[in-house]
Every structure is written in C-alpha cells, then in structure tokens.
Design a protein around this motif. Structure first.
Motif: not given
Length: 148
Positions: A56, A61-65, A144
C-alpha cells in the motif's frame, strides 16, 4: 506564457504511464498481466518479506483496489497471504514458486527498461525526474482532504 502552454507535466506523466502499460502488455502478453499486477509481482520478487501495508505504501492503491489485485494474483496461483511473523496485525504477502518465476521475469524486464532509459537520458536526468515526481506526490498528499 498562456495557461494551456504551462500544462505539460501531468499530460507527459499520463503518456509515460500509458506507454509503460502498453509495453507491459506487449512484454508479458503470454501472462496477460495488467500494469498493477506486473509491478506488484516485480516488487514481491525483490522484497519477499512484504506485508500488505508495504504494498500500500509503495504503490498508493486504495485498500479495496489492492485487495482485488491480490485476489486476482492469488487466484492465478502466484501469491498467498499469511500471518506476518513480526505482528499479528500485519498480513504477509509472498510469492508462490510459480509467482516467483513470474515476479523475477517482471523485475528483470523492468530493471532492463530502466537501464535503457537511464543510458539514453543520463543518471542526472533520472535523479531530476525522481525529484520532480516526489515533489508532485508531496504536493498531492498535502491537498488530500483530512478526515474530520
């Protein structure tokens, strides 16, 4: 300088990223790898004691991705997730024997590509590009939204 004339950095990064994706598609057509899959496999070949958190941090990446990407690689028999020896809260990601072969092939091809690019442009240009990309990442991370 007109505004549209100064907007060259991001499109250049987009074109380069797309060119890398197309190169990966051609280079590993027999494996049907996506760019993200290739980079994760190459990373794990170079850093076999990695956790999901390491991936990560390295790729953003997003965690879900990232979970979806790891699921696909696990379904193909190239990696497995296991308990991390250093912490019960971490998940270790390791290549299987078949995944190690693919990861080493990807890692070697990416290293060779970087060497060809460095030979063409020079190590000073590579260092400058890395500084520029780091500055972009820092700028974007500062923009962000914060969780309230």
């Amino acid at each position: 300088m007109k505004n549209h004339e100064s907007e060259v950095l991001i499109p250049a990064i987009e074109r380069a990223t797309h060119a890398v994706a197309l190169w990966i598609e051609r280079e590993f057509h027999d494996l049907r790898l996506t760019q993200a899959e290739a980079h994760v496999l190459g990373y794990l070949a170079r850093r076999p004691d990695s956790s999901i958190n390491d991936l990560h941090r390295s790729f953003g990446h997003k965690r879900s991705t990232l979970t979806s990407l790891l699921d696909r690689l696990e379904d193909r028999g190239w990696l497995r997730r296991a308990a991390h020896p250093a912490s019960r809260r971490l998940v270790r990601v390791e290549l299987t024997d078949a995944g190690r072969l693919v990861g080493e092939r990807v890692s070697a091809a990416l290293r060779a590509l970087e060497e060809r690019v460095s030979a063409r442009s020079g190590s000073g240009d590579v260092a400058a590009a890395l500084r520029l990309l780091h500055a972009l990442e820092v700028q974007l991370s500062e923009e962000e939204p914060t969780d309230e």
